[in-house]
Design a protein around this motif. Structure first.
Motif, PDB file in Angstrom:
ATOM      1  N   GLU A  67       0.934  -1.183  -0.155  1.00 29.61           N
ATOM      2  CA  GLU A  67       0.012  -0.055  -0.131  1.00 29.61           C
ATOM      3  C   GLU A  67       0.968   1.313   0.146  1.00 29.61           C
ATOM      4  OE1 GLU A  67      -2.303   0.020   3.561  1.00 29.61           O
ATOM      5  OE2 GLU A  67      -0.487  -0.763   4.680  1.00 29.61           O
ATOM      6  N   TYR A  68       2.032   1.076   0.321  1.00 33.22           N
ATOM      7  CA  TYR A  68       2.838   2.065   0.185  1.00 33.22           C
ATOM      8  C   TYR A  68       3.636   2.700  -1.048  1.00 33.22           C
ATOM      9  CZ  TYR A  68       2.616   1.854   5.537  1.00 33.22           C
ATOM     10  OH  TYR A  68       2.004   1.838   6.706  1.00 33.22           O
ATOM     11  N   ALA A  69       3.300   1.742  -1.919  1.00 39.33           N
ATOM     12  CA  ALA A  69       3.890   1.871  -3.519  1.00 39.33           C
ATOM     13  C   ALA A  69       2.951   2.200  -4.327  1.00 39.33           C
ATOM     14  CB  ALA A  69       4.526   0.401  -3.919  1.00 39.33           C
ATOM     15  N   ALA A  70       1.687   2.608  -3.878  1.00 37.00           N
ATOM     16  CA  ALA A  70       0.601   2.827  -4.721  1.00 37.00           C
ATOM     17  C   ALA A  70       1.078   4.433  -5.393  1.00 37.00           C
ATOM     18  CB  ALA A  70      -0.786   3.206  -3.976  1.00 37.00           C
ATOM     19  N   GLN A  71       0.987   4.310  -6.833  1.00 43.30           N
ATOM     20  CA  GLN A  71       1.189   5.428  -7.432  1.00 43.30           C
ATOM     21  C   GLN A  71      -0.050   6.264  -7.967  1.00 43.30           C
ATOM     22  OE1 GLN A  71       4.294   6.674  -8.227  1.00 43.30           O
ATOM     23  NE2 GLN A  71       5.374   4.718  -7.472  1.00 43.30           N
ATOM     24  N   ARG A  72      -0.207   7.432  -7.215  1.00 48.64           N
ATOM     25  CA  ARG A  72      -1.461   8.054  -7.727  1.00 48.64           C
ATOM     26  C   ARG A  72      -0.953   9.483  -8.204  1.00 48.64           C
ATOM     27  NH1 ARG A  72      -2.616   6.253  -2.019  1.00 48.64           N
ATOM     28  NH2 ARG A  72      -1.746   8.241  -1.243  1.00 48.64           N
ATOM     29  N   GLU A  73      -1.918  10.226  -8.799  1.00 45.69           N
ATOM     30  CA  GLU A  73      -2.025  11.485  -9.449  1.00 45.69           C
ATOM     31  C   GLU A  73      -1.518  12.361  -8.293  1.00 45.69           C
ATOM     32  OE1 GLU A  73      -4.472  14.974 -11.899  1.00 45.69           O
ATOM     33  OE2 GLU A  73      -5.135  13.154 -11.550  1.00 45.69           O
ATOM     34  N   PHE A 163      -0.651   8.768   3.922  1.00 44.14           N
ATOM     35  CA  PHE A 163      -0.485   8.492   2.650  1.00 44.14           C
ATOM     36  C   PHE A 163      -1.539   7.219   2.419  1.00 44.14           C
ATOM     37  CE2 PHE A 163       1.440   5.631  -0.471  1.00 44.14           C
ATOM     38  CZ  PHE A 163       1.763   6.283  -1.659  1.00 44.14           C
ATOM     39  N   ARG A 164      -1.688   6.286   3.666  1.00 47.56           N
ATOM     40  CA  ARG A 164      -2.616   5.136   3.344  1.00 47.56           C
ATOM     41  C   ARG A 164      -3.874   5.589   3.251  1.00 47.56           C
ATOM     42  NH1 ARG A 164       0.092   3.049   8.011  1.00 47.56           N
ATOM     43  NH2 ARG A 164      -1.701   3.768   9.150  1.00 47.56           N
ATOM     44  N   ASP A 169      -0.466  12.188  -1.520  1.00 44.79           N
ATOM     45  CA  ASP A 169      -0.300  11.406  -2.546  1.00 44.79           C
ATOM     46  C   ASP A 169       1.337  11.256  -2.627  1.00 44.79           C
ATOM     47  OD1 ASP A 169      -3.010  11.078  -3.536  1.00 44.79           O
ATOM     48  OD2 ASP A 169      -2.793  13.166  -4.296  1.00 44.79           O
ATOM     49  N   GLU A 170       2.037  12.172  -2.112  1.00 49.43           N
ATOM     50  CA  GLU A 170       3.399  12.148  -2.128  1.00 49.43           C
ATOM     51  C   GLU A 170       4.077  12.621  -0.951  1.00 49.43           C
ATOM     52  OE1 GLU A 170       5.335  12.127  -6.176  1.00 49.43           O
ATOM     53  OE2 GLU A 170       6.394  13.870  -5.315  1.00 49.43           O
ATOM     54  N   VAL A 171       5.052  12.009  -0.136  1.00 51.36           N
ATOM     55  CA  VAL A 171       5.794  12.475   0.953  1.00 51.36           C
ATOM     56  C   VAL A 171       7.140  12.705   0.610  1.00 51.36           C
ATOM     57  CG1 VAL A 171       6.246  12.162   3.353  1.00 51.36           C
ATOM     58  CG2 VAL A 171       3.978  11.272   2.305  1.00 51.36           C
ATOM     59  N   VAL A 172       7.729  13.928   0.789  1.00 48.92           N
ATOM     60  CA  VAL A 172       9.072  14.121   0.530  1.00 48.92           C
ATOM     61  C   VAL A 172       9.748  14.676   1.626  1.00 48.92           C
ATOM     62  CG1 VAL A 172      10.665  15.347  -0.987  1.00 48.92           C
ATOM     63  CG2 VAL A 172       8.503  14.528  -1.924  1.00 48.92           C
ATOM     64  N   GLU A 189      14.726  13.952  -0.563  1.00 46.17           N
ATOM     65  CA  GLU A 189      14.379  12.560  -0.935  1.00 46.17           C
ATOM     66  C   GLU A 189      12.887  12.225  -0.788  1.00 46.17           C
ATOM     67  OE1 GLU A 189      16.626  10.161   1.681  1.00 46.17           O
ATOM     68  OE2 GLU A 189      18.573  10.841   1.099  1.00 46.17           O
ATOM     69  N   GLN A 190      12.268  11.300  -1.750  1.00 48.77           N
ATOM     70  CA  GLN A 190      10.965  10.815  -1.675  1.00 48.77           C
ATOM     71  C   GLN A 190      10.945   9.613  -0.887  1.00 48.77           C
ATOM     72  OE1 GLN A 190       8.831  10.621  -5.475  1.00 48.77           O
ATOM     73  NE2 GLN A 190       7.793   8.679  -4.579  1.00 48.77           N
ATOM     74  N   LEU A 191       9.982  10.069  -0.006  1.00 49.51           N
ATOM     75  CA  LEU A 191       9.874   8.967   1.139  1.00 49.51           C
ATOM     76  C   LEU A 191       8.705   7.875   0.865  1.00 49.51           C
ATOM     77  CD1 LEU A 191      10.577   7.750   4.199  1.00 49.51           C
ATOM     78  CD2 LEU A 191       8.615   9.198   4.911  1.00 49.51           C
ATOM     79  N   LEU A 192       7.493   8.714   0.261  1.00 45.38           N
ATOM     80  CA  LEU A 192       6.414   7.877  -0.399  1.00 45.38           C
ATOM     81  C   LEU A 192       5.853   8.254  -1.528  1.00 45.38           C
ATOM     82  CD1 LEU A 192       4.429   7.177   3.149  1.00 45.38           C
ATOM     83  CD2 LEU A 192       5.628   5.477   1.589  1.00 45.38           C
ATOM     84  N   PRO A 193       5.552   7.724  -2.630  1.00 42.65           N
ATOM     85  CA  PRO A 193       5.485   6.245  -2.598  1.00 42.65           C
ATOM     86  C   PRO A 193       6.763   5.930  -2.764  1.00 42.65           C
ATOM     87  CG  PRO A 193       4.610   7.126  -4.774  1.00 42.65           C
ATOM     88  CD  PRO A 193       4.803   8.382  -3.659  1.00 42.65           C
TER      89      PRO A 193
END
Length: 296
Positions: A67-73, A163-164, A169-172, A189-193
């Protein structure tokens, strides 16, 4: 020209400041040794954990999707800015502010215009700065008071939960990476996804390793991913902590040198002023004596 008393007062003031900056440099040097040891011990663990996770997920052949790899807009963004609690560290904190503003301007300008950029500030300086400029998630000004994995884990879990649940949609992360005492590098650095690691010769060789999984491959990976994310944030905070003490040590060393140069200039001014005063008194005495002699 300033009077002798004014110059003396300035000399005493600069000497007091020099003593303070010298003491702060020594304190920063002592704290730096401990912080540097912590980050040097942490780096191999974090790198090895990420390597194992990459190898396991690389062997899954798409069977496991976290669920932490979900790519969203990317509509809503969370930026984690790591600074210090105190100042007097040169450009340490301002570099983070510049880095965050540049990141928003170059990458998230549309989200910022829509009010969809949220800040998570770790450190009092970041909290005070971003609270005046927009939405701040949580209050993590206490992290550096007693720095440990548990104090950072709360922040990581809040970002992961957001994020879940689709609130981000993105955590940096934006932080200072420790290179040496005089050099700190601002990292974004991008933490999520989760970002898939680029294949290299080392990872290709490691991916051929066969693992024995207990209890199961899926369960191990799903446990390692949250742990790895928390470790990544903890590592960023440790990097920032070491960088802070290095920056403060350098800044206080430079301030001590500047105070020494200023003292030299003030002492020269004092001697010149004192000499001018003595010369003036001598001239007045000579002039008075000549006036008395002429009156006779």
């Amino acid at each position: 020209m300033a009077s002798l008393k004014e110059v003396r007062n300035r000399i005493v003031s600069v000497q007091s400041t020099q003593q303070i900056t010298k003491a702060m440099k020594m304190v920063a040097a002592a704290k730096l040794r401990r912080a540097q040891d912590n980050i040097l011990r942490m780096r191999p663990y974090a790198q090895r954990l990420n390597s194992i996770l990459t190898n396991l997920t690389g062997q899954s052949d798409g069977e496991m999707i976290s669920e932490y790899a979900a790519q969203r807009e990317v509509r809503r963004v969370l930026i984690i800015a790591v600074t210090s609690d105190r100042g007097l560290a040169g450009a340490f904190n301002s570099n983070i502010f510049k880095g965050v503003n540049t990141l928003i301007r170059e990458r998230y300008s549309a989200q910022a215009a829509a009010g969809n950029v949220t800040m998570m500030a770790i450190g009092k300086k970041a909290h005070d700065y971003f609270q005046r400029r927009g939405q701040v998630l949580g209050n993590y000004t206490h992290v550096f008071a007693k720095l440990s994995f548990d104090t950072v884990r709360e922040a990581a879990e809040q970002a992961m939960q957001g994020f879940r649940e689709g609130r981000f949609d993105e955590v940096v992360m934006v932080y200072n990476e420790f290179k040496n005492v005089a050099t700190q590098i601002v990292r974004t650095e991008q933490l999520l996804p989760l970002v898939p690691a680029e294949p290299t010769a080392a990872t290709s060789q490691a991916s051929n390793v066969e693992y024995i999984f207990e209890p199961s491959k899926e369960e191990i990976v799903q446990t390692l991913i949250p742990q790895s994310l928390k470790v990544q944030l903890y590592k960023a905070v440790l990097e920032s902590n070491a960088s802070e003490h290095g920056a403060r040590m350098t800044a206080m060393d430079k301030a001590t040198e500047n105070a020494g140069e200023l003292l030299k200039s003030l002492k020269l001014t004092y001697n010149r002023t004192r000499q001018a005063a003595i010369t003036t008194e001598i001239l007045e005495i000579v002039g008075g004596a000549e006036a008395l002699a002429a009156s006779r």
